[in-house]
Design a protein around this motif. Structure first.
Motif, PDB file in Angstrom:
ATOM      1  N   ALA A 318      -2.751 -20.927   9.718  1.00  0.00           N
ATOM      2  CA  ALA A 318      -2.485 -20.406  11.551  1.00  0.00           C
ATOM      3  C   ALA A 318      -2.235 -19.907  11.549  1.00  0.00           C
ATOM      4  N   LEU A 319      -2.155 -18.707  10.730  1.00  0.00           N
ATOM      5  CA  LEU A 319      -1.464 -17.380  11.027  1.00  0.00           C
ATOM      6  C   LEU A 319      -2.689 -16.501  11.483  1.00  0.00           C
ATOM      7  N   ILE A 320      -4.024 -16.542  11.296  1.00  0.00           N
ATOM      8  CA  ILE A 320      -5.091 -16.850  11.231  1.00  0.00           C
ATOM      9  C   ILE A 320      -5.151 -16.009  12.933  1.00  0.00           C
ATOM     10  N   PRO A 321      -5.456 -17.701  13.788  1.00  0.00           N
ATOM     11  CA  PRO A 321      -5.396 -17.683  15.176  1.00  0.00           C
ATOM     12  C   PRO A 321      -4.663 -17.046  16.064  1.00  0.00           C
ATOM     13  N   LEU A 322      -3.537 -17.773  15.344  1.00  0.00           N
ATOM     14  CA  LEU A 322      -2.139 -17.535  16.133  1.00  0.00           C
ATOM     15  C   LEU A 322      -1.708 -15.833  16.417  1.00  0.00           C
ATOM     16  N   ALA A 323      -2.076 -15.119  15.112  1.00  0.00           N
ATOM     17  CA  ALA A 323      -2.901 -13.556  15.197  1.00  0.00           C
ATOM     18  C   ALA A 323      -2.974 -12.672  16.610  1.00  0.00           C
ATOM     19  N   GLY A 324      -3.897 -13.916  17.371  1.00  0.00           N
ATOM     20  CA  GLY A 324      -4.605 -13.361  18.173  1.00  0.00           C
ATOM     21  C   GLY A 324      -3.485 -13.594  19.768  1.00  0.00           C
ATOM     22  N   GLN A 325      -1.962 -14.318  19.994  1.00  0.00           N
ATOM     23  CA  GLN A 325      -1.299 -14.673  20.809  1.00  0.00           C
ATOM     24  C   GLN A 325      -0.748 -13.563  20.007  1.00  0.00           C
ATOM     25  N   LEU A 326      -0.396 -12.778  19.375  1.00  0.00           N
ATOM     26  CA  LEU A 326       1.257 -11.699  18.877  1.00  0.00           C
ATOM     27  C   LEU A 326       0.949 -10.196  19.188  1.00  0.00           C
TER      28      LEU A 326
END
Length: 426
Positions: A318-326
């Protein structure tokens, strides 16, 4: 053939097998890096040509899986391992020879990639069937952890070594180094002194613990597949790990094969150098996972360790798509994903392979491993195509989120089997 009480550190035959795989693992990473360089620089290959070359190195696993299982079970394993190394050395060596004589073509390079991939698949199937007889069932987790740790170290060092060698010597000369690595692996395997138990041409009654008295079939392809399916998917623990690995290949491996690089380069706008460093961290995570597996098994038991490892690995995705918001924390999030995701995935694989090797009759391990190659070899490209199709309709980031959520089906398939979460030792 089991090791002395001191363990694998004083098991000379395992140490030779371990060293052989370490040498060839580094060499294979060198050729994996050098082949596309030769295709692009020396042959002027475009993106589609490089994509075909890359796919040919992995696709043969499905084909070999169909035919190799019975061969492995009805043959002595060590000669197959040595033969696979010698074939790979000869194929790899043909590339620099053709380059120096001006005869190298993209067709030649593609054929080498495909045939080396086939030999590698045969080596992997034979190796998984050979290890339990060599080290004994009590040492399987330790042995698999050491082998996975070596493979992880090769993933860290191999691509970097390839880059240095290509820069200093040129890509064709670098392929000579890879060929020598396979020859070195074969020489180490030749020195293994333990005698293999003779294998009957067709499986009859008897066999290792867990086998039935009925015959397991002759040499026909359909019969070999039937045996692999019956002992693999039909086993309450091994079958659950097969389904989980199939789901992981379809719902995790497929989407990341299709979209990971595109997401990092096109959506997050990271540089290729940064992406390469992020991916390299995965090797460190895998190395940590080879140590983590034994600790988890001792603390939780083999079954709960498999379930927890797969849950944590999938959650890390889940950290992969979350990276786009970080924002500025995107790269640290991706680094943590590589460390945590790869560590726990390797821990799961170590226990899953050890369970298969310890719970199934030795006489069918080749066919069971081949069946797994067929299963994952079919599902991985299916997941890749599905991810590409879906991304064209809902977008890359939304597709990754969808596959991350769906990917929890893999640990769920383990949780639904009481035999797995009750398993304490392999």
């Amino acid at each position: 053939m089991s090791p002395p009480l001191a363990g694998l550190s004083r098991h000379p035959d395992f140490l030779r097998l371990w060293a052989a795989q370490a040498v060839s693992a580094v060499g294979s990473r060198i050729s994996r890096t050098a082949l596309p360089v030769i295709a692009i620089v020396s042959l002027g290959a475009d993106a589609s040509g490089v994509a075909v070359l890359s796919s040919l190195s992995t696709a043969p696993g499905f084909v070999v899986g169909l035919f190799a299982g019975g061969l492995v079970d009805r043959s002595r394993k060590r000669p197959l391992l040595i033969g696979a190394d010698l074939v790979r050395a000869a194929l790899i060596l043909s590339v620099p020879i053709a380059a120096w004589t001006g005869a190298l073509t993209l067709l030649h390079l593609s054929a080498v990639a495909a045939l080396v991939g086939m030999a590698t698949s045969l080596f992997q199937i034979a190796d998984n069937a050979y290890l339990p007889a060599l080290v004994g069932q009590d040492h399987l987790v330790e042995a698999n952890a050491r082998l996975e740790g070596t493979d992880a170290a090769a993933e860290i060092a191999g691509p970097g070594a390839a880059g240095i060698l290509i820069q200093a010597l040129s890509a064709p000369v670098t392929m000579v180094v890879d060929a020598l690595s396979y020859l070195g692996s074969a020489a180490l395997l030749v020195r293994i002194r333990a005698a293999e138990t003779p294998v009957a041409p067709a499986d009859g009654a008897g066999g290792a613990a867990g086998g039935s008295g009925a015959a397991d079939g002759g040499a026909s392809l359909l019969e070999d597949l039937r045996v692999g399916l019956r002992h693999g998917l039909g086993h309450p623990v091994v079958g659950a790990t097969f389904l989980a690995m199939g789901a992981q290949a379809l719902l995790s491996g497929g989407v990341f094969s299709a979209l990971y690089m595109l997401y990092l380069l096109g959506h997050l706008l990271l540089s290729p150098a940064t992406v390469g460093l992020i991916i390299g961290v995965g090797g460190i995570g895998a190395l940590a996972g080879s140590v983590l597996a034994g600790w988890l098994g001792r603390r939780l038991g083999a079954g709960p360790a498999m379930i927890l490892s797969l849950i944590v690995s999938q959650a890390g995705n889940a950290l992969i798509p979350l990276a786009g918001q970080l924002g500025r924390y995107a790269v640290p999030a991706l680094v943590v994903h590589q460390l945590v995701g790869d560590a726990f995935l390797v821990a799961f694989m170590i226990h899953a392979v050890s369970a298969r090797q310890s719970m199934l009759p030795l006489r069918v391990l080749g066919r069971v491993d081949a069946t797994l190659h067929v299963l994952t070899g079919a599902l991985l490209p299916a997941g890749t195509l599905a991810a590409g199709w879906l991304a064209g309709r809902i977008g890359v980031e939304a597709t990754i989120w969808a596959f991350v959520i769906a990917g929890f089906a893999a640990p769920l398939l383990l949780l639904l089997r009481p035999a797995v979460w009750r398993l304490r030792a392999v």
